[in-house]
Design a protein around this motif. Structure first.
Motif, PDB file in Angstrom:
ATOM      1  N   VAL A   1      40.988 -28.134 -18.176  1.00  0.00           N
ATOM      2  CA  VAL A   1      40.962 -29.457 -18.838  1.00  0.00           C
ATOM      3  C   VAL A   1      41.870 -30.170 -18.244  1.00  0.00           C
ATOM      4  N   PRO A   2      41.278 -31.131 -17.266  1.00  0.00           N
ATOM      5  CA  PRO A   2      42.060 -31.997 -16.431  1.00  0.00           C
ATOM      6  C   PRO A   2      43.072 -32.818 -17.056  1.00  0.00           C
ATOM      7  N   PRO A   3      42.747 -33.357 -18.337  1.00  0.00           N
ATOM      8  CA  PRO A   3      43.807 -34.290 -18.834  1.00  0.00           C
ATOM      9  C   PRO A   3      44.836 -33.621 -19.239  1.00  0.00           C
ATOM     10  N   ARG A   4      44.857 -32.244 -19.397  1.00  0.00           N
ATOM     11  CA  ARG A   4      46.173 -31.393 -19.952  1.00  0.00           C
ATOM     12  C   ARG A   4      47.093 -31.265 -18.612  1.00  0.00           C
ATOM     13  N   ARG A   5      46.422 -30.923 -17.506  1.00  0.00           N
ATOM     14  CA  ARG A   5      46.952 -30.687 -16.369  1.00  0.00           C
ATOM     15  C   ARG A   5      47.712 -31.987 -15.953  1.00  0.00           C
ATOM     16  N   GLY A   6      47.106 -33.124 -16.044  1.00  0.00           N
ATOM     17  CA  GLY A   6      47.509 -34.474 -15.613  1.00  0.00           C
ATOM     18  C   GLY A   6      48.594 -34.984 -16.253  1.00  0.00           C
ATOM     19  N   LYS A   7      48.292 -34.556 -17.785  1.00  0.00           N
ATOM     20  CA  LYS A   7      49.491 -34.932 -18.596  1.00  0.00           C
ATOM     21  C   LYS A   7      50.978 -34.288 -18.258  1.00  0.00           C
ATOM     22  N   ALA A   8      50.784 -33.186 -17.830  1.00  0.00           N
ATOM     23  CA  ALA A   8      51.843 -32.412 -17.616  1.00  0.00           C
ATOM     24  C   ALA A   8      52.713 -32.839 -16.287  1.00  0.00           C
ATOM     25  N   ILE A   9      51.827 -33.351 -15.438  1.00  0.00           N
ATOM     26  CA  ILE A   9      52.285 -34.002 -14.072  1.00  0.00           C
ATOM     27  C   ILE A   9      53.002 -35.364 -14.545  1.00  0.00           C
ATOM     28  N   VAL A  10      52.367 -36.093 -15.385  1.00  0.00           N
ATOM     29  CA  VAL A  10      52.735 -37.396 -15.753  1.00  0.00           C
ATOM     30  C   VAL A  10      54.005 -37.573 -16.489  1.00  0.00           C
ATOM     31  N   THR A  11      53.991 -36.604 -17.507  1.00  0.00           N
ATOM     32  CA  THR A  11      55.154 -36.631 -18.541  1.00  0.00           C
ATOM     33  C   THR A  11      56.292 -35.865 -17.877  1.00  0.00           C
ATOM     34  N   ARG A  12      55.892 -34.759 -17.383  1.00  0.00           N
ATOM     35  CA  ARG A  12      57.118 -33.686 -17.075  1.00  0.00           C
ATOM     36  C   ARG A  12      57.714 -33.817 -15.774  1.00  0.00           C
ATOM     37  N   LEU A  13      56.756 -34.300 -14.668  1.00  0.00           N
ATOM     38  CA  LEU A  13      57.444 -34.490 -13.333  1.00  0.00           C
ATOM     39  C   LEU A  13      57.743 -35.891 -12.766  1.00  0.00           C
ATOM     40  N   LEU A  14      56.900 -36.739 -13.442  1.00  0.00           N
ATOM     41  CA  LEU A  14      57.051 -38.155 -13.421  1.00  0.00           C
ATOM     42  C   LEU A  14      57.998 -38.899 -14.205  1.00  0.00           C
ATOM     43  N   CYS A  15      58.118 -38.336 -15.632  1.00  0.00           N
ATOM     44  CA  CYS A  15      58.958 -38.867 -16.743  1.00  0.00           C
ATOM     45  C   CYS A  15      58.190 -40.152 -17.235  1.00  0.00           C
ATOM     46  N   GLU A  16      57.197 -40.224 -17.061  1.00  0.00           N
ATOM     47  CA  GLU A  16      56.276 -41.229 -17.622  1.00  0.00           C
ATOM     48  C   GLU A  16      56.109 -40.832 -19.293  1.00  0.00           C
ATOM     49  N   THR A  17      55.801 -42.141 -19.868  1.00  0.00           N
ATOM     50  CA  THR A  17      55.612 -42.059 -21.237  1.00  0.00           C
ATOM     51  C   THR A  17      53.972 -42.488 -21.446  1.00  0.00           C
ATOM     52  N   LEU A  18      53.386 -41.991 -22.382  1.00  0.00           N
ATOM     53  CA  LEU A  18      51.951 -42.396 -22.430  1.00  0.00           C
ATOM     54  C   LEU A  18      51.592 -42.992 -24.026  1.00  0.00           C
ATOM     55  N   GLY A  19      50.849 -43.858 -24.271  1.00  0.00           N
ATOM     56  CA  GLY A  19      50.550 -44.330 -25.437  1.00  0.00           C
ATOM     57  C   GLY A  19      49.761 -43.382 -26.327  1.00  0.00           C
ATOM     58  N   ASN A  20      49.670 -43.944 -27.601  1.00  0.00           N
ATOM     59  CA  ASN A  20      49.014 -43.080 -28.668  1.00  0.00           C
ATOM     60  C   ASN A  20      47.459 -42.896 -28.174  1.00  0.00           C
ATOM     61  N   PRO A  21      47.069 -41.773 -28.721  1.00  0.00           N
ATOM     62  CA  PRO A  21      45.641 -41.403 -28.844  1.00  0.00           C
ATOM     63  C   PRO A  21      44.727 -42.310 -29.814  1.00  0.00           C
ATOM     64  N   PRO A  22      43.568 -42.661 -29.680  1.00  0.00           N
ATOM     65  CA  PRO A  22      42.694 -43.228 -30.614  1.00  0.00           C
ATOM     66  C   PRO A  22      42.769 -42.359 -31.845  1.00  0.00           C
ATOM     67  N   ASN A  23      42.435 -42.791 -32.839  1.00  0.00           N
ATOM     68  CA  ASN A  23      42.198 -42.031 -34.206  1.00  0.00           C
ATOM     69  C   ASN A  23      40.851 -41.120 -34.085  1.00  0.00           C
ATOM     70  N   VAL A  24      39.834 -41.858 -33.725  1.00  0.00           N
ATOM     71  CA  VAL A  24      38.527 -41.102 -33.557  1.00  0.00           C
ATOM     72  C   VAL A  24      38.183 -40.916 -32.227  1.00  0.00           C
ATOM     73  N   ILE A  25      37.769 -39.361 -32.323  1.00  0.00           N
ATOM     74  CA  ILE A  25      37.332 -38.907 -31.051  1.00  0.00           C
ATOM     75  C   ILE A  25      36.031 -39.120 -30.943  1.00  0.00           C
ATOM     76  N   PRO A  26      35.808 -39.545 -29.808  1.00  0.00           N
ATOM     77  CA  PRO A  26      34.243 -40.048 -29.518  1.00  0.00           C
ATOM     78  C   PRO A  26      33.475 -38.840 -29.079  1.00  0.00           C
ATOM     79  N   THR A  27      32.233 -38.738 -29.422  1.00  0.00           N
ATOM     80  CA  THR A  27      31.298 -37.856 -29.122  1.00  0.00           C
ATOM     81  C   THR A  27      31.083 -37.831 -27.565  1.00  0.00           C
ATOM     82  N   PRO A  28      31.100 -36.363 -27.179  1.00  0.00           N
ATOM     83  CA  PRO A  28      30.820 -36.424 -25.567  1.00  0.00           C
ATOM     84  C   PRO A  28      29.292 -37.000 -25.063  1.00  0.00           C
TER      85      PRO A  28
END
Lengths: 598, 442
Positions: free
Chosen positions: A416-443
């Motif tokens: 799941v690329p977003p998970r790995r990317g998120k780990a890099i961004v939040t834990r190694l770069l100390c960046e914060t991210l915005g909130n996800p949308p409420n509705v999960i789109p259909t693939p």
């Protein structure tokens, strides 16, 4: 929210299977999106908030988290050199409680499950769990634990007491006088001693008329439930003294802070002695004690725990993996081996080796056993014991290419690329991210590589604030499946197992405010290993770990000072840790609102 | 920030109950006008229900066939039930979270919206409010068959009540006293009290030294110590006529996850029996039981129901699209799981309805509530609440009632009234004040 496996058994209808696949994909998106949740400028109940300003989604952009040194590679605030952060009240964590009663009572009969759980308050900004408040269940658990420990003391009373038990009250007084300072981990007052000698005498008398052994047990139980034992705080008899606008921590508080941070337990005799003779007021003495503790077995566990928490490595053991997709990652043995290998890797560098920060993200020297060898694609091993191994340098380099990290950040049935990317961004770069949308789109794409599916998904407007930010980092790991096995091609269609496409791990990431075109995770590790932004984030994460809270602007000067020492030591992690514990924010604190001071 | 925000003492003051009542150990419940229910239990789980096989076919639940397949196990109690329609988590809707079902568990019994994608409440849940206000000899009992990532029970805003998920521990708290002699019970209680009183006093002194935010933590600890005293004292109140249930071997320490999923049905069954027995034997008056979080993964499957794959979350999403085809395989799977949840609820109801009390049964004098934290598609509208028990004649049961779209706050207020807290005019924000008259016996 969790990943859902693609069903491969027990589902008869093809129509339904396709539908499940669709929803499994949607759920995978959901999990990743939900993981984007970040808090910008949030605060906890104690007012100790992350002070990140700006939109963390703009990695490397203008938003410079003022509370996280160098987190975007931009200019750092100098900070107030006289400032220090707060010291919010916390009780012992599970591991601290267990270690403390082991040292204090030589009792290892308790398990973590008998104690209140630690509480992950805000995993994105705080990389480690902190103890929750003591509610009714927690008070009950402390009560039960204390009674169990007291019962064990009663069973060895003759050897446990410093005096002849037949002396009754006199022995009780001697015992409390000698035992209480150890349990409270600081000098105690006559009144505090009196609390327990009075209790002893009361229960020895009518109407309870307890036996001497039972009365001693009750006193031990009471001590172990007291705030003096359970909490980390300055509880010495004198009120804290202001030094300018901050409070200088007394030597015993420093001894405790140092010991619980570095070895996860109460101070040892050497540290108590340093507190008693006043030398801990000197930063040089604190540094010397820190180096001594870093060489002790307890520090090895602390380093392991830090990396577990920082990179969520323990998820490798608990993250469910679909047995049909990943039969090689089902046994407890392989999961334990993955985590043990990661532990070996980080301690071999931080504790036993060079201490080099860059090695953590580039070294291909690790350990392996019969369970890990197939996952790493190395020569078969026999036995569960982890033995040294040199991994293929074109595939592996550093902790981010370990099975533990890749399995922890992988999905149940794929990467799941977003998970790995998120780990890099939040834990190694100390960046914060915005909130996800409420509705999960259909693939929108059901056949293709993982990257193709996510890239198609990322064309949706709702993904702009998060997925488009984190996935470039995650795509660097496309050579690794959900359990960290290296691959050159990827199966693209569940309905057609023979259909494959080459994976593409080339990507461009923003680090230190600059774009870096990289080929794969090896390239990403090289960039991260020499990044000022990651140095700053790493120092901040250690500071958070050391003081048990999110950083604030009052910590900035201390972080800067530690970063200077880190650089001067060629980015040796041990020197960074020593610099942090000698910093002003570790040895002083800002008074809390409403606190009574002298 | 005021410490009152975190302290339920502030709420008690608002209710006219003095803070000094908190440590009051010997007070009997003093029911005000309104309902006269003696006990309350809430049962909560996640991932919604498959509506076509859940919605009664007739508003009169006593009509043959009114209860569909998912509720079949509840048939013996049809005349003692109230199935609610169109009760919304209005506070979440007003906070722009119409599809926030994954985060709505804190809202179910607090009537307050969590922050976006957060798992915390903005106020206490009614189980806490009722337990506090009744001043019962038995403290609030929070049980779980899941990790406490989220919770339906909240002591106050942002103060989650921890769940006891260990049946052996629960048994020990509730029933261990049954095997002790009165002299041993009395001595044990006096010893525990002497220790806890000392701890309480030390915490009081400690609180004087710390800042405002830390005082809140100390106050919570002090409240917990008093609640623990109450809990320990309640042990000897167990009637000798009550038979404590057995805790099967191997079930303690299990929860949802990994290999233990095979033991999950035994865990849930055991918790239901422990709770039911505690209620009828007077070992507890207010209980919450959280059964399962939202979500999926391999650990959230139901192999004991023959559904080892896909996982619960995937089934739920898939079944959401099949509301017009309730016989499709995935719809049947979801309905099978739904039916299993209510079968476990029926186990609890059976214990209460089998215990004679006054002219009826313990169930007649209770309020049992089951709830799921979402409806179809993560929706926070039309939450599947079901009430069981007449609350001493307060509720007119045996019906499905369409509330025409009310905030769940009104339901929570009505439950407070059923429990005798008739002075409460609303739960949550003032704009959600009021109750649901259509549920009552007029």
């Amino acid at each position: 929210l969790s990943n859902a496996p693609v069903p491969t058994q027990g589902v008869a209808m093809r129509e339904m299977r396709d539908q499940i696949c669709a929803f499994a994909f949607a759920i995978a998106f959901g999990a990743a999106i939900a993981g984007c949740t970040g808090v910008v400028g949030s605060g906890d109940a104690a007012g100790n908030g992350s002070t990140a300003e700006g939109n963390g989604a703009a990695v490397g952009g203008a938003g410079t988290p003022s509370g996280s040194t160098g987190a975007t590679g931009g200019a750092m605030s100098a900070g107030d050199p006289n400032a220090a952060g707060t010291m919010p009240l916390q009780h012992l964590s599970q591991i601290e409680y267990l270690n403390t009663v082991s040292d204090l009572l030589q009792d290892t009969s308790l398990t973590a499950s008998q104690l209140p759980p630690d509480f992950a308050s805000d995993p994105d900004s705080l990389a480690f769990p902190e103890p929750d408040i003591v509610g009714t269940l927690a008070a009950s658990q402390y009560h039960d634990a204390a009674k169990q420990l007291a019962a064990n003391v009663k069973s060895k009373l003759a050897t446990f007491l410093p005096c002849n038990v037949s002396a009754d009250t006199a022995c009780a007084t001697q015992f409390v006088t000698e035992f209480l300072p150890k349990a409270y981990r600081r000098p105690v007052t006559p009144a505090e001693i009196g609390d327990y000698t009075t209790l002893y005498q009361a229960v020895r008398g009518a109407p309870l008329t307890l036996s001497i052994a039972d009365a001693f047990g009750l006193v031990v139980s009471a001590i172990l439930q007291s705030p003096g034992f359970l909490y980390h705080w300055e509880l010495d008899p004198t009120a804290p003294m202001l030094s300018g606008s901050v409070v200088q921590l007394d030597p015993y508080t420093i001894a405790n802070r140092l010991s619980y941070f570095l070895v996860g337990s109460m101070p040892d005799a050497t540290l108590f002695a340093a507190a008693a003779n006043g030398t801990l007021a000197s930063p040089d003495t604190v540094a010397a004690q820190a180096r001594r503790l870093l060489a002790s077995p307890g520090a090895r566990v602390t380093v392991e725990n830090f990396f577990d928490d920082w990179l969520n490595l323990s998820l490798a053991s608990t993250q469910p993996k679909d047995p049909d997709v990943y039969p090689a990652f089902q046994s407890a043995e392989v999961k334990a081996a993955a985590q043990d290998e990661a532990h070996n890797f980080v301690t071999s560098i931080v504790i036993d080796g060079s201490g080099s920060f860059s090695e953590l993200f580039t070294s291909n020297t690790s350990t392996s056993n019969q369970y890990l060898a197939p996952l790493y694609g190395t020569a078969p091993r026999t036995g569960a014991a982890l033995q040294p191994v040199t991994l293929d340098p074109t595939q592996r380099g550093g902790i981010l290419t370990s099975v533990a990290f890749l399995a922890a950040t992988g999905g149940a049935d794929g990467d799941v690329p977003p998970r790995r990317g998120k780990a890099i961004v939040t834990r190694l770069l100390c960046e914060t991210l915005g909130n996800p949308p409420n509705v999960i789109p259909t693939p929108v794409l059901m056949v293709g590589t993982t990257r193709q599916k996510f890239e198609e998904h990322d064309k949706l407007a709702c993904t702009q604030g998060c997925h488009n930010v984190i996935e470039p980092y995650g795509f660097a790991f496309e050579h690794f499946d959900g359990i960290g096995q290296y691959r050159m091609v990827e199966h693209i269609d569940p309905a057609n197992p023979s259909a494959t496409l080459p994976v593409d791990s080339t990507t461009t990431v923003t680090v230190d405010g600059q774009a870096h075109a990289i080929q794969d995770a090896i390239g990403l590790g090289q960039v991260l290993a020499h990044s000022q932004q990651v140095y700053g984030c790493f120092a901040t994460q250690w500071l958070r770990y050391a003081v048990g809270r999110v950083d604030t602007p009052d910590d900035q000067a201390s972080i800067n000072q530690a970063l200077g020492a880190f650089a001067a030591a060629q980015y040796n992690v041990r020197d960074l840790i020593v610099a942090l514990v000698t910093s002003r924010t570790f040895r002083y604190r800002t008074p809390a609102a409403g606190e009574v001071l002298q | 920030m005021s410490s009152d925000r975190y302290s339920r003492r502030a709420l008690l003051k608002a209710l006219g109950v003095g803070a000094a009542m908190l440590p009051l150990l010997d007070a009997e419940p003093a029911f005000a006008a309104g309902g006269s229910a003696k006990r309350l239990m809430t049962i909560t789980w996640g991932n919604g229900v498959f509506t076509p096989n859940w919605l009664p076919t007739n508003a009169d639940l006593t009509v043959a066939g009114a209860l569909p397949s998912s509720l079949a196990a509840l048939q013996p109690y049809a005349k003692k039930m109230l199935v609610l329609q169109n009760v919304h988590l209005q506070s979440m809707l007003d906070a722009a979270m119409p599809f926030g079902g994954h985060f709505s568990m804190p809202c179910l019994f607090t009537g307050t919206s969590p922050p976006l994608n957060g798992f915390v409440s903005g106020g206490p849940s009614i189980d806490q409010t009722i337990s506090d206000a009744l001043g019962s000899k038995t403290p609030l009992l929070n049980l779980g068959a899941k990790s406490d990532t989220s919770s339906s029970s909240w002591a106050a805003a942002n103060q989650k009540n921890q769940l006891n998920t260990d049946p052996t521990s629960v048994f020990g708290k509730l029933f261990a006293g049954a095997s002790m002699t009165p002299a041993v019970i009395s001595s044990t209680w006096e010893q525990d009290k002497s220790v806890l009183d000392l701890v309480y006093n030390q915490l009081t002194s400690f609180s004087n030294r710390v800042g405002a935010a830390d005082k809140v933590k100390i106050q919570a600890h002090m409240d917990a110590v008093r609640a623990l005293e109450t809990q320990l004292q309640s042990m000897p109140m167990l009637s000798s006529s009550c038979t404590a249930p057995t805790v099967p071997a191997g079930v303690s320490g299990t929860s949802v996850g990994g290999a233990s999923i095979s033991k999950y049905p035994v865990l849930v069954d055991t918790m239901m029996k422990l709770a039911g027995t505690a209620l009828v034997c007077g070992a507890a008056s207010v209980i919450t039981l959280d059964l399962m979080n939202d979500g999926g993964g391999n650990d959230l499957t139901f192999p004991t129901l023959g559904i080892a794959s896909p996982d619960y979350h995937a089934i739920t999403h898939s079944s959401d699209t099949l509301t017009k085809n309730p016989t499709a395989t995935v719809a049947v799977q979801k309905s099978t799981i739904d039916a299993w949840w209510y079968k476990n609820v029926a186990t609890l109801l059976g214990i209460l309805d089998g215990f004679a009390e006054g002219d009826g049964t313990a169930l007649d004098n209770s309020v049992i509530v089951s709830a799921n934290d979402m409806s179809i598609g993560h929706s926070t509208k039309n939450i599947p609440y079901i009430l069981y028990g007449g609350a001493g004649g307060f509720f007119k049961t045996g019906r499905m009632v369409d509330t025409k779209g009310v905030a769940n706050n009104l339901l929570l207020t009505t439950i407070c009234h059923a429990m005798g807290l008739s002075t409460i005019t609303g739960v949550g924000a003032a704009k959600y004040a009021g109750n649901i008259d259509s549920l009552l016996t007029m």
